[in-house]
Design a protein around this motif. Structure first.
Motif, PDB file in Angstrom:
ATOM      1  N   ARG A  28       0.811  -1.214   0.000  1.00 52.21           N
ATOM      2  CA  ARG A  28       0.000   0.000   0.000  1.00 52.21           C
ATOM      3  C   ARG A  28       0.846   1.267   0.000  1.00 52.21           C
ATOM      4  O   ARG A  28       0.387   2.328  -0.409  1.00 52.21           O
ATOM      5  CB  ARG A  28      -0.920   0.021   1.223  1.00 52.21           C
ATOM      6  N   GLU A  52       2.800  12.111  -1.543  1.00 52.19           N
ATOM      7  CA  GLU A  52       2.922  10.965  -2.443  1.00 52.19           C
ATOM      8  C   GLU A  52       3.509  11.427  -3.773  1.00 52.19           C
ATOM      9  O   GLU A  52       3.030  12.382  -4.371  1.00 52.19           O
ATOM     10  CB  GLU A  52       1.562  10.315  -2.651  1.00 52.19           C
ATOM     11  N   GLY A  55       1.405  10.211  -7.551  1.00 49.04           N
ATOM     12  CA  GLY A  55      -0.033  10.305  -7.383  1.00 49.04           C
ATOM     13  C   GLY A  55      -0.813   9.199  -8.077  1.00 49.04           C
ATOM     14  O   GLY A  55      -1.989   9.335  -8.335  1.00 49.04           O
ATOM     15  N   SER A  56      -0.166   8.075  -8.389  1.00 49.48           N
ATOM     16  CA  SER A  56      -0.847   7.000  -9.098  1.00 49.48           C
ATOM     17  C   SER A  56      -1.798   6.224  -8.178  1.00 49.48           C
ATOM     18  O   SER A  56      -2.784   5.681  -8.631  1.00 49.48           O
ATOM     19  CB  SER A  56       0.169   6.048  -9.718  1.00 49.48           C
ATOM     20  N   GLU A  57      -1.486   6.157  -6.904  1.00 50.84           N
ATOM     21  CA  GLU A  57      -2.319   5.418  -5.971  1.00 50.84           C
ATOM     22  C   GLU A  57      -3.156   6.375  -5.137  1.00 50.84           C
ATOM     23  O   GLU A  57      -2.934   7.578  -5.116  1.00 50.84           O
ATOM     24  CB  GLU A  57      -1.441   4.567  -5.040  1.00 50.84           C
ATOM     25  N   ASP A  58      -4.121   5.829  -4.443  1.00 47.27           N
ATOM     26  CA  ASP A  58      -4.977   6.615  -3.569  1.00 47.27           C
ATOM     27  C   ASP A  58      -4.197   7.033  -2.328  1.00 47.27           C
ATOM     28  O   ASP A  58      -3.525   6.205  -1.704  1.00 47.27           O
ATOM     29  CB  ASP A  58      -6.206   5.789  -3.199  1.00 47.27           C
ATOM     30  N   LEU A  59      -4.300   8.298  -1.955  1.00 45.49           N
ATOM     31  CA  LEU A  59      -3.573   8.804  -0.796  1.00 45.49           C
ATOM     32  C   LEU A  59      -4.049   8.146   0.493  1.00 45.49           C
ATOM     33  O   LEU A  59      -3.239   7.853   1.368  1.00 45.49           O
ATOM     34  CB  LEU A  59      -3.716  10.321  -0.706  1.00 45.49           C
ATOM     35  N   ALA A  60      -5.331   7.879   0.619  1.00 40.10           N
ATOM     36  CA  ALA A  60      -5.858   7.240   1.828  1.00 40.10           C
ATOM     37  C   ALA A  60      -5.269   5.841   2.013  1.00 40.10           C
ATOM     38  O   ALA A  60      -4.947   5.436   3.132  1.00 40.10           O
ATOM     39  CB  ALA A  60      -7.376   7.168   1.768  1.00 40.10           C
ATOM     40  N   THR A  61      -5.107   5.120   0.922  1.00 40.96           N
ATOM     41  CA  THR A  61      -4.512   3.778   0.996  1.00 40.96           C
ATOM     42  C   THR A  61      -3.054   3.864   1.443  1.00 40.96           C
ATOM     43  O   THR A  61      -2.595   3.062   2.258  1.00 40.96           O
ATOM     44  CB  THR A  61      -4.594   3.091  -0.380  1.00 40.96           C
ATOM     45  N   THR A  62      -2.340   4.838   0.915  1.00 38.75           N
ATOM     46  CA  THR A  62      -0.944   5.030   1.302  1.00 38.75           C
ATOM     47  C   THR A  62      -0.845   5.378   2.779  1.00 38.75           C
ATOM     48  O   THR A  62       0.028   4.865   3.490  1.00 38.75           O
ATOM     49  CB  THR A  62      -0.297   6.133   0.447  1.00 38.75           C
ATOM     50  N   GLU A  64      -2.938   4.567   5.127  1.00 40.09           N
ATOM     51  CA  GLU A  64      -3.237   3.352   5.894  1.00 40.09           C
ATOM     52  C   GLU A  64      -2.003   2.464   5.994  1.00 40.09           C
ATOM     53  O   GLU A  64      -1.707   1.898   7.051  1.00 40.09           O
ATOM     54  CB  GLU A  64      -4.370   2.570   5.256  1.00 40.09           C
TER      55      GLU A  64
END
Length: 90
Positions: A28, A52, A55-62, A64
């Motif tokens: 994540r 991040e 910005g390819s992934e969701d910030l909330a997931t990162t 977590e």
């Protein structure tokens, strides 16, 4: 802010960025940059500011993934830093 806290902020920022880059294996957590660290005066807690990259992934997931890795990071910082009390990372 005292010189000691300023030095500790920079040292935590430098060490954590290296640990996240090399030791954290959570899928994540993507490419993140630590933009700042703000340690409380009693050294009990530290706010870690991240950004991040890509910005390819969701910030909330990162976030977590980083929250799940916080105890590991704190333990690793305790081995590297010569500080009596390692602050809780938030």
């Amino acid at each position: 802010m005292s010189k000691r806290l300023a030095r500790l902020n920079e040292q935590l920022k430098r060490e954590m960025s290296g640990l996240i880059r090399t030791q954290v294996r959570d899928p994540r957590v993507g490419l993140v940059t630590i933009t700042g660290v703000d340690v409380a005066a009693d050294l009990g807690s530290a706010k870690v500011y991240v950004r991040e990259v890509g910005g390819s992934e969701d910030l909330a997931t990162t976030l977590e993934g980083l929250a799940a890795a916080a105890p590991f990071l704190r333990t690793s910082l305790g081995r590297v830093l010569h500080v009596r009390r390692i602050p809780e990372l938030r």
